[in-house]
Design a protein around this motif. Structure first.
Motif, mmCIF file in Angstrom:
data_model
loop_
_atom_site.group_PDB
_atom_site.id
_atom_site.type_symbol
_atom_site.label_atom_id
_atom_site.label_comp_id
_atom_site.label_asym_id
_atom_site.label_seq_id
_atom_site.Cartn_x
_atom_site.Cartn_y
_atom_site.Cartn_z
ATOM 1 N N THR A 129 32.768 46.319 34.325
ATOM 2 C CA THR A 129 31.719 47.184 34.830
ATOM 3 C C THR A 129 32.298 48.068 35.924
ATOM 4 N N PHE A 130 31.739 49.268 36.043
ATOM 5 C CA PHE A 130 32.148 50.174 37.116
ATOM 6 C C PHE A 130 31.108 50.162 38.234
ATOM 7 N N ASN A 131 30.348 49.066 38.304
ATOM 8 C CA ASN A 131 29.255 48.991 39.268
ATOM 9 C C ASN A 131 29.367 47.788 40.190
ATOM 10 N N ASN A 132 30.557 47.220 40.294
ATOM 11 C CA ASN A 132 30.809 46.064 41.153
ATOM 12 C C ASN A 132 32.317 45.866 41.200
ATOM 13 N N GLU A 133 32.827 45.368 42.351
ATOM 14 C CA GLU A 133 34.298 45.335 42.463
ATOM 15 C C GLU A 133 34.925 43.951 42.313
ATOM 16 N N LEU A 134 34.142 42.917 41.959
ATOM 17 C CA LEU A 134 34.764 41.612 41.766
ATOM 18 C C LEU A 134 35.806 41.728 40.641
ATOM 19 N N SER A 135 36.964 41.117 40.817
ATOM 20 C CA SER A 135 38.066 41.199 39.841
ATOM 21 C C SER A 135 38.563 42.633 39.644
ATOM 22 N N ALA A 136 38.641 43.372 40.765
ATOM 23 C CA ALA A 136 39.047 44.784 40.649
ATOM 24 C C ALA A 136 40.468 44.933 40.108
ATOM 25 N N GLU A 137 41.328 43.965 40.399
ATOM 26 C CA GLU A 137 42.717 44.096 39.924
ATOM 27 C C GLU A 137 42.878 43.598 38.496
ATOM 28 N N GLY A 138 41.819 43.087 37.929
ATOM 29 C CA GLY A 138 41.919 42.480 36.601
ATOM 30 C C GLY A 138 42.121 40.990 36.763
ATOM 31 N N SER A 139 41.420 40.203 35.977
ATOM 32 C CA SER A 139 41.623 38.759 36.094
ATOM 33 C C SER A 139 41.520 38.091 34.731
ATOM 34 N N PHE A 140 42.224 36.991 34.617
ATOM 35 C CA PHE A 140 42.237 36.214 33.376
ATOM 36 C C PHE A 140 41.911 34.765 33.684
ATOM 37 N N GLN A 141 41.124 34.151 32.804
ATOM 38 C CA GLN A 141 40.974 32.693 32.788
ATOM 39 C C GLN A 141 41.402 32.266 31.389
ATOM 40 N N ILE A 142 42.453 31.479 31.328
ATOM 41 C CA ILE A 142 42.956 31.033 30.023
ATOM 42 C C ILE A 142 42.610 29.553 29.929
ATOM 43 N N LEU A 143 41.666 29.226 29.061
ATOM 44 C CA LEU A 143 41.044 27.907 29.092
ATOM 45 C C LEU A 143 41.585 27.029 27.973
ATOM 46 N N GLY A 144 42.296 25.960 28.359
ATOM 47 C CA GLY A 144 42.870 25.036 27.380
ATOM 48 C C GLY A 144 42.253 23.655 27.514
ATOM 49 N N THR A 145 42.501 22.814 26.529
ATOM 50 C CA THR A 145 41.907 21.477 26.534
ATOM 51 C C THR A 145 42.482 20.581 27.631
ATOM 52 N N GLU A 146 43.672 20.917 28.151
ATOM 53 C CA GLU A 146 44.291 20.093 29.201
ATOM 54 C C GLU A 146 44.272 20.771 30.568
#
Ligand SMILES: NC(=O)c1ccc[n+]([C@@H]2O[C@H](COP(=O)([O-])OP(=O)(O)OC[C@H]3O[C@@H](n4cnc5c(N)ncnc54)[C@H](O)[C@@H]3O)[C@@H](O)[C@H]2O)c1
Length: 434
Positions: free
Chosen positions: A294-311
């Protein structure tokens, strides 16, 4: 093409070694021409100037002010060409950097490889999905290197994250969430227009290329990302980086199915692309990616990843890579507490339950840890890989096909949002179905 750890280390080590040694003789340096020297082009000029293995010898741009600044930056050493075709005819140039608006990439890259040049093309490689295979075919026919400029895949963070995932350290990954948010006019691509811009200093026809003919417009020229005639908006500008990284991390090629929705909520003036976009991409490798911007809020402005694994999970954001071990265990207390007392007691006498619930619950929690990474600048490393490829004739991971697939994700997202339906990949055709 697969990339081994060795390829990466060679790339980075070669750069580090190159930076420590004396600048190679002029005759050994790679000569580079810049086609498009705008905001990103000037970033890249400054990166290349710090690189000992290359020399900027030529520049071509559609706005006079940017050519003049490129001359300033190169101490007047770069030769100025009026059009990209003139620049490509210069036999003394080994390779070109293409940093024009997106709708021009295909023609310029194809012209460049046909003129015998290796190419570093900014992301997205394409403006339309079908252009990707055309570019890959032309590059192959002329045995030219085409490297695409989503530099995150050369960063140490990207490389370490990939190693962790491929080594199974977070188990089986089934979901990746990635986002890119901004909350400013410049974040929404409403850039200032230079006061000296006019039909005398701006070459409108050169900018239009094959785009629909329209009257001269400085807004369109300097804020082209806001218009579908030249850009795919958030998907081609930002999601393409996210998809490139997802493919790299997961050794994945392209999603089989994509659903997306986009809306223009706030920056409604002079724009025909959404300012908020959400997409789900499903991969045949057995995972999904959820992308949001979104261009209407700055949370994660630099880009963010959550890579979700079973462990466990990996997170990328705020400049760092974190490992979050998964501490989950079986716990059926709230269920068996509703049983009769003797059945509950019997449940907890079962050796399997003692092992998986009672004893497992006593184990200490594993805390998140920061994975140390080398902060070396990703674009610098990415150019190091490009220069390695020019010499070795072996492409780095982000070649024309990787660029085609990453950009195609963005085109699938836009098609889904526009047509309000799920969009599929045709694996036999290696392009969007329908
Ligand atoms: N990798 C990254 O992180 C990153 C960051 C920003 C931009 N980009 C990409 O870089 C490219 C350029 O973006 P930008 O922000 O610099 O845009 P920009 O508008 O600032 O620059 C584009 C330049 O191309 C010039 N140009 C237009 N038509 C031309 C033509 N026919 N021949 C030669 N030059 C021409 C324009 O005059 C302008 O100076 C885009 O594809 C964008 O997606 C990548």
């Amino acid at each position: 093409m697969s990339v081994s750890r060795r390829n990466f280390l060679q790339g980075s080590a070669a750069l580090a070694a190159a930076q420590q040694t004396a600048r190679p003789a002029a005759s050994d340096r790679i000569t580079l021409g810049f086609i498009g020297a705008g905001a990103r082009g000037h970033d890249l000029i400054q990166v290349v100037q710090k690189h000992p293995r290359a020399e900027i010898v030529a520049v071509c741009d559609a706005y006079k002010g940017r050519v003049e600044r490129a001359l300033d930056r190169t101490g007047n050493r770069a030769k100025v060409y009026k059009t990209h075709a003139d620049l490509l005819a210069d036999k003394s140039i080994d390779a070109v950097v293409v940093a024009t608006p997106d709708h021009l990439h295909k023609q310029i890259v194809i012209d460049a490889v046909r003129a015998g040049k290796d190419v570093y093309c900014e992301k997205p490689l394409t403006y339309r999905s079908a252009e990707g295979l055309e570019i890959a075919k032309a590059a192959k026919a002329k045995e030219r290197i085409v490297q695409v400029g989503s530099q995150g895949v050369s960063s140490d963070i990207g490389i370490k994250a990939r190693e962790y995932i491929q080594a199974g350290k977070i188990g089986k990954v089934t979901l990746i969430r990635a986002e890119y948010n901004r909350n400013s006019a410049s974040g929404a691509w409403i850039y200032p227009i230079p006061p000296d811009a006019s039909p005398e200093t701006v070459n409108w026809e050169m900018f239009l290329g094959q785009a629909p003919k329209r009257p001269f417009s400085l807004e369109r020229f300097f804020r082209w990302r806001c218009f579908q005639d030249y850009s795919g908006g958030i998907a081609t500008d930002l999601f393409v980086h996210l998809c490139t990284t997802v493919h790299f991390l997961m050794n994945a090629k392209v999603p089989g199915r994509v659903m997306a929705m986009g809306e223009l909520y706030r920056w409604t003036k002079d724009r025909d692309v959404p300012d908020t976009l959400n997409a789900i991409l499903e991969y045949p490798e057995g995972f999904a990616a959820s992308l949001s911007s979104t261009f209407n809020n700055e949370l994660s402005a630099e880009g963010s990843f959550q890579i979700l694994g079973t462990e466990g999970s990996l997170t990328i954001g705020g400049g760092g890579l974190m490992l979050h071990p998964d501490n989950s265990r079986e716990d059926n207390r709230w269920i068996v507490e509703s049983w009769s007392k003797n059945l509950e007691d019997a449940y907890y006498r079962d050796p399997k339950v003692i092992e998986t619930e009672v004893e497992a619950g006593k184990r200490p929690r594993r805390e998140p840890e920061r994975i140390p990474t080398d902060p070396a600048e990703a674009t610098m490393l990415h150019f190091g890989h490009f220069f390695d490829s020019i010499r070795s004739r072996q492409p780095y991971w982000e070649d024309a096909l990787a660029g085609h697939h990453a950009a195609a994700c963005a085109h699938m997202v836009n098609k889904s949002a526009r047509e309000r339906r799920m969009v599929e990949w045709d694996f036999a055709k290696d392009d969007i179905r329908g």
